[in-house]
Structure formats: structure tokens, C-alpha cells
Design an enzyme around this catalytic site. Structure first.
Site, PDB file in Angstrom:
ATOM      1  N   HIS A 122     -20.285  26.403  34.936  1.00  0.00           N
ATOM      2  CA  HIS A 122     -19.750  27.419  35.841  1.00  0.00           C
ATOM      3  C   HIS A 122     -18.294  27.686  35.526  1.00  0.00           C
ATOM      4  CE1 HIS A 122     -18.285  28.758  40.004  1.00  0.00           C
ATOM      5  NE2 HIS A 122     -18.699  29.802  39.313  1.00  0.00           N
ATOM      6  N   GLU A 134     -17.021  23.966  35.889  1.00  0.00           N
ATOM      7  CA  GLU A 134     -17.911  22.956  36.466  1.00  0.00           C
ATOM      8  C   GLU A 134     -19.139  22.811  35.572  1.00  0.00           C
ATOM      9  OE1 GLU A 134     -17.888  23.277  41.112  1.00  0.00           O
ATOM     10  OE2 GLU A 134     -17.552  25.265  40.283  1.00  0.00           O
ATOM     11  N   ASN A 173     -17.525  26.821  44.678  1.00  0.00           N
ATOM     12  CA  ASN A 173     -17.961  27.930  45.520  1.00  0.00           C
ATOM     13  C   ASN A 173     -18.370  27.497  46.915  1.00  0.00           C
ATOM     14  OD1 ASN A 173     -17.467  30.460  44.456  1.00  0.00           O
ATOM     15  ND2 ASN A 173     -19.100  30.243  42.938  1.00  0.00           N
TER      16      ASN A 173
HETATM   17  N1  NAD Z   1     -17.819  37.788  38.279  1.00  0.00           N
HETATM   18  C1  NAD Z   1     -17.375  36.568  38.568  1.00  0.00           C
HETATM   19  O1  NAD Z   1     -16.278  36.376  39.105  1.00  0.00           O
HETATM   20  C2  NAD Z   1     -18.206  35.371  38.191  1.00  0.00           C
HETATM   21  C3  NAD Z   1     -17.604  34.111  38.167  1.00  0.00           C
HETATM   22  C4  NAD Z   1     -18.362  33.008  37.797  1.00  0.00           C
HETATM   23  C5  NAD Z   1     -19.695  33.150  37.490  1.00  0.00           C
HETATM   24  N2  NAD Z   1     -20.273  34.394  37.543  1.00  0.00           N
HETATM   25  C6  NAD Z   1     -21.697  34.494  37.201  1.00  0.00           C
HETATM   26  O2  NAD Z   1     -21.793  34.946  35.847  1.00  0.00           O
HETATM   27  C7  NAD Z   1     -22.979  35.741  35.711  1.00  0.00           C
HETATM   28  C8  NAD Z   1     -22.589  37.114  35.187  1.00  0.00           C
HETATM   29  O3  NAD Z   1     -21.684  37.709  36.110  1.00  0.00           O
HETATM   30  P1  NAD Z   1     -20.812  38.988  35.730  1.00  0.00           P
HETATM   31  O4  NAD Z   1     -19.822  39.137  36.815  1.00  0.00           O
HETATM   32  O5  NAD Z   1     -20.396  38.890  34.305  1.00  0.00           O
HETATM   33  O6  NAD Z   1     -21.920  40.138  35.863  1.00  0.00           O
HETATM   34  P2  NAD Z   1     -21.937  41.599  35.189  1.00  0.00           P
HETATM   35  O7  NAD Z   1     -22.801  42.420  36.068  1.00  0.00           O
HETATM   36  O8  NAD Z   1     -20.554  42.065  34.877  1.00  0.00           O
HETATM   37  O9  NAD Z   1     -22.694  41.342  33.799  1.00  0.00           O
HETATM   38  C9  NAD Z   1     -24.032  40.973  33.710  1.00  0.00           C
HETATM   39  C10 NAD Z   1     -24.593  41.563  32.423  1.00  0.00           C
HETATM   40  O10 NAD Z   1     -25.899  41.018  32.210  1.00  0.00           O
HETATM   41  C11 NAD Z   1     -26.696  42.046  31.632  1.00  0.00           C
HETATM   42  N3  NAD Z   1     -28.097  41.668  31.813  1.00  0.00           N
HETATM   43  C12 NAD Z   1     -28.835  41.733  32.946  1.00  0.00           C
HETATM   44  N4  NAD Z   1     -30.065  41.216  32.715  1.00  0.00           N
HETATM   45  C13 NAD Z   1     -30.078  40.809  31.411  1.00  0.00           C
HETATM   46  C14 NAD Z   1     -31.042  40.158  30.576  1.00  0.00           C
HETATM   47  N5  NAD Z   1     -32.259  39.834  31.044  1.00  0.00           N
HETATM   48  N6  NAD Z   1     -30.720  39.889  29.289  1.00  0.00           N
HETATM   49  C15 NAD Z   1     -29.488  40.218  28.796  1.00  0.00           C
HETATM   50  N7  NAD Z   1     -28.527  40.815  29.541  1.00  0.00           N
HETATM   51  C16 NAD Z   1     -28.820  41.101  30.835  1.00  0.00           C
HETATM   52  C17 NAD Z   1     -26.267  43.306  32.333  1.00  0.00           C
HETATM   53  O11 NAD Z   1     -26.593  44.465  31.573  1.00  0.00           O
HETATM   54  C18 NAD Z   1     -24.747  43.091  32.458  1.00  0.00           C
HETATM   55  O12 NAD Z   1     -24.037  43.659  31.379  1.00  0.00           O
HETATM   56  C19 NAD Z   1     -23.652  35.744  37.077  1.00  0.00           C
HETATM   57  O13 NAD Z   1     -24.590  34.712  37.149  1.00  0.00           O
HETATM   58  C20 NAD Z   1     -22.493  35.481  38.015  1.00  0.00           C
HETATM   59  O14 NAD Z   1     -22.894  34.928  39.245  1.00  0.00           O
HETATM   60  C21 NAD Z   1     -19.553  35.492  37.865  1.00  0.00           C
END
Ligand code: NAD
Length: 288
Positions: A122, A134, A173
Site C-alpha cells: 500500500h 505498508e 487508512n
Molecule cells: N489515489 C490514491 O490516493 C491512492 C492511494 C493509495 C492507493 N490507491 C489505490 O491504488 C489503486 C489505483 O488507484 P488510482 O487512484 O491510481 O486510480 P485511477 O482511477 O487513477 O487509475 C486506475 C487505472 O486502472 C485502469 N484499469 C481499470 N481496470 C483495469 C484492468 N482490469 N486492467 C488494467 N487496467 C485497469 C483504469 O483504466 C485506470 O487508468 C486503487 O486500488 C486505489 O484504491 C489509491
């Protein structure tokens, strides 16, 4: 040694995680179901710390031969479960990591027969700046797998910590959203408006937290005082197990925050970008 990696999901997190890995000398590919975003995502990744990030439009090509695959797709349990079933077949020897924010690693790995090489990593946004990561043991994760990931993250200049139990939200979180739940409740109950609540956090506890965590702080002020405070304050704290009605009302009305122009606060055009750059500059100053 882990020398090659694939990142699946090239959004906000995935592209910058790919940049950190490439900056550390790993051979990195980046893939996404939206192939059209890959050129810009790879360019952004490469801008972080040098290194090369290659785009791959097909999942199989992206993960072939990779030592490590980091999943950073949409936060949807069914999508992640399906992806990990495919990854175990497409990358039979790789360590498979999920960047989920709150979903249990064991739930994501539940449809996979051998989940010993599936682990949580994480990262926090922006992942190239925030040191803490994490590393979460799922119920079936091999500890040696987590240890190898911790070694890699340390070599990349990160501060990895091992989370022993796979509880929703892990450590960071759970703490963060306990605070957000109370913050929303204070606004909903009319104790203070949203900008006042944020102002108090930023200018009191927020100033201290990066230096002294809550448990050190409890020891520092004395556990007898902490006990007396808890006796007095805990009965009045919010303990809802459902999201707040106020939060649901904002979402139902399309007040989604910065991306829609308003939420708890007003977000005029351009303010989201300036908040992001202001936050990044603040984190950089603190780390310096
Ligand atoms: N945004 C934050 O602050 C943050 C922080 C820590 C963890 N996360 C976690 O990281 C992950 C991504 O978050 P994000 O903010 O980058 O989201 P985001 O929406 O910016 O990006 C996600 C991407 O995944 C792609 N996608 C969706 N399904 C897919 C698949 N089956 N195969 C390949 N690509 C696919 C989408 O097209 C998109 O570009 C999530 O699990 C989120 O909870 C986010």
C-alpha cells in the site's frame, strides 16, 4: 533479486509507482485497459526519476518474465479478483502485489489456489514522494515474499513497514478514516464548519503528527492523562458503522468535491491543481 517489474493500471498511482521502480534501475512495463493513456503515463513515469518505462497494451505481454507485478487498477474487489486469477497464470513465478487502499489482500486473492506469492503493497499518494509503504501479509502470504518486497522497497529509498494482519484499511487508512469520520460528524452536528475543522487539524494535531505518532504522544503526555481524557471524550465520539448521511447527500447531489467544483468546500477552476502542487511542495519541504 527483483530486477524487472510490471505495473497494471496506469492511473494516478500506477504511473508514479512505475516511475519509482524504473528510477531504481528495474526494467519496467506499464499497462492499462485504456491503451490511449499509456504514452502520457509512461512519459510521466519516466519524468520522476529517470529510467525507462515501456508501454504494453496487452496484459500478457506486460507481465511476461516480470519478477514483480504491482496491481494499481480501480478499487473494485471483483475486478481485482479476476485480475489476480489471470496474473497467477500469466506470471507464474512473479511476486504479485496489490496496491489496494482498504480491501483485504486475502479477499483479493480468494479465487487463487496458491496465494503464497500475493502480498499487499500500500503506497500513498504521491507515491514518489511519500516514504511509507505498508507491506501487508494476507492470510496465505509467504513471509519470505513480504521480506523480498521489503528489501526492494528499502533499496528504492522507501520506508516499508510490515502489517501482520490483513484488516480492512490496514494501519494508515484505519487511522485516517477514523479521523475523517469524526471530522464529517463535527460538520454534520454543527460544531464547526468544514474549513474550520480543517484549519484546526492543520494548525494543531497536523503540525505534530509527522514528528510524533499517537502512541508516542500518549506516552509523552502520560498514560494517566490519556486515560482521563478517554474517560471524558470517548463516549461523545462518533461511532457510526455506516457512512454519514451528510456524505451521502453530497454524493447524491453531485457535489463530489474538487472534481465537480464543490463538496465540503468550494473548488473554483484551477484550485484542484494548485492544491496538488501545494501538497507536493509541502511534503518535499518536510522531507528536506
Ligand atoms: N489515489 C490514491 O490516493 C491512492 C492511494 C493509495 C492507493 N490507491 C489505490 O491504488 C489503486 C489505483 O488507484 P488510482 O487512484 O491510481 O486510480 P485511477 O482511477 O487513477 O487509475 C486506475 C487505472 O486502472 C485502469 N484499469 C481499470 N481496470 C483495469 C484492468 N482490469 N486492467 C488494467 N487496467 C485497469 C483504469 O483504466 C485506470 O487508468 C486503487 O486500488 C486505489 O484504491 C489509491
Amino acid at each position: 533479486m527483483l530486477t524487472s517489474a510490471a505495473v497494471v493500471g496506469a492511473g494516478l498511482m500506477g504511473r508514479r509507482i512505475a516511475g519509482v521502480l524504473a528510477g531504481g534501475g528495474l526494467a519496467v512495463t506499464l499497462t492499462d485497459t485504456r491503451a490511449e493513456i499509456l504514452p502520457a503515463a509512461c512519459a510521466e513515469a519516466e519524468s520522476i526519476a529517470g529510467g525507462t518505462v515501456l508501454p504494453a497494451t496487452r496484459l500478457a505481454a506486460a507481465v511476461e518474465g516480470a519478477d514483480l507485478v504491482i496491481e494499481a487498477v480501480v478499487e473494485d474487489l471483483a475486478v481485482k479478483q479476476d485480475l489476480f486469477v489471470r496474473l497467477t497464470a500469466l506470471a507464474p513465478h512473479a511476486i504479485l502485489a496489490t496496491n489496494t487502499s482498504v480491501l483485504p489482500v486475502s479477499a483479493i486473492a480468494s479465487a487463487v489456489e496458491d496465494a503464497s506469492r500475493i502480498v499487499g503493497t500500500h503506497w500513498w499518494n504521491p507515491p514518489d514522494l511519500i516514504p511509507g509503504v505498508e507491506v501487508v501479509l494476507g492470510e496465505r502470504t509467504d513471509r519470505a515474499v513480504a521480506a523480498r518486497v521489503i528489501d526492494l522497497l528499502s533499496a528504492l529509498g522507501k520506508l516499508p513497514v510490515l502489517v501482520e494482519k490483513d484488516v480492512p484499511g490496514f494501519v494508515g487508512n484505519r487511522l485516517q478514516h477514523a479521523l475523517w469520520r469524526e471530522a464529517i460528524a463535527l460538520v454534520a452536528e454543527g460544531v464547526a464548519d468544514a474549513s474550520t475543522v480543517d484549519l484546526v487539524v492543520r494548525n494543531t494535531i497536523g503540525l505534530r503528527l509527522a514528528r510524533m505518532g499517537p502512541l508516542e504522544n500518549a506516552d509523552y503526555v502520560g498514560l494517566d492523562l490519556t486515560l482521563a481524557i478517554h474517560d471524558a471524550v470517548l463516549p461523545g465520539l462518533n461511532r457510526d458503522t455506516e457512512p454519514s448521511t451528510l456524505l451521502r447527500e453530497h454524493v447524491a447531489a453531485g457535489r463530489l468535491g474538487a472534481k465537480s467544483g464543490s463538496g465540503f468546500l468550494d473548488w473554483p477552476p484551477g484550485s484542484r491543481d494548485s492544491a496538488a502542487s501545494g501538497l507536493a511542495a509541502h511534503v518535499r519541504r518536510q522531507l528536506a
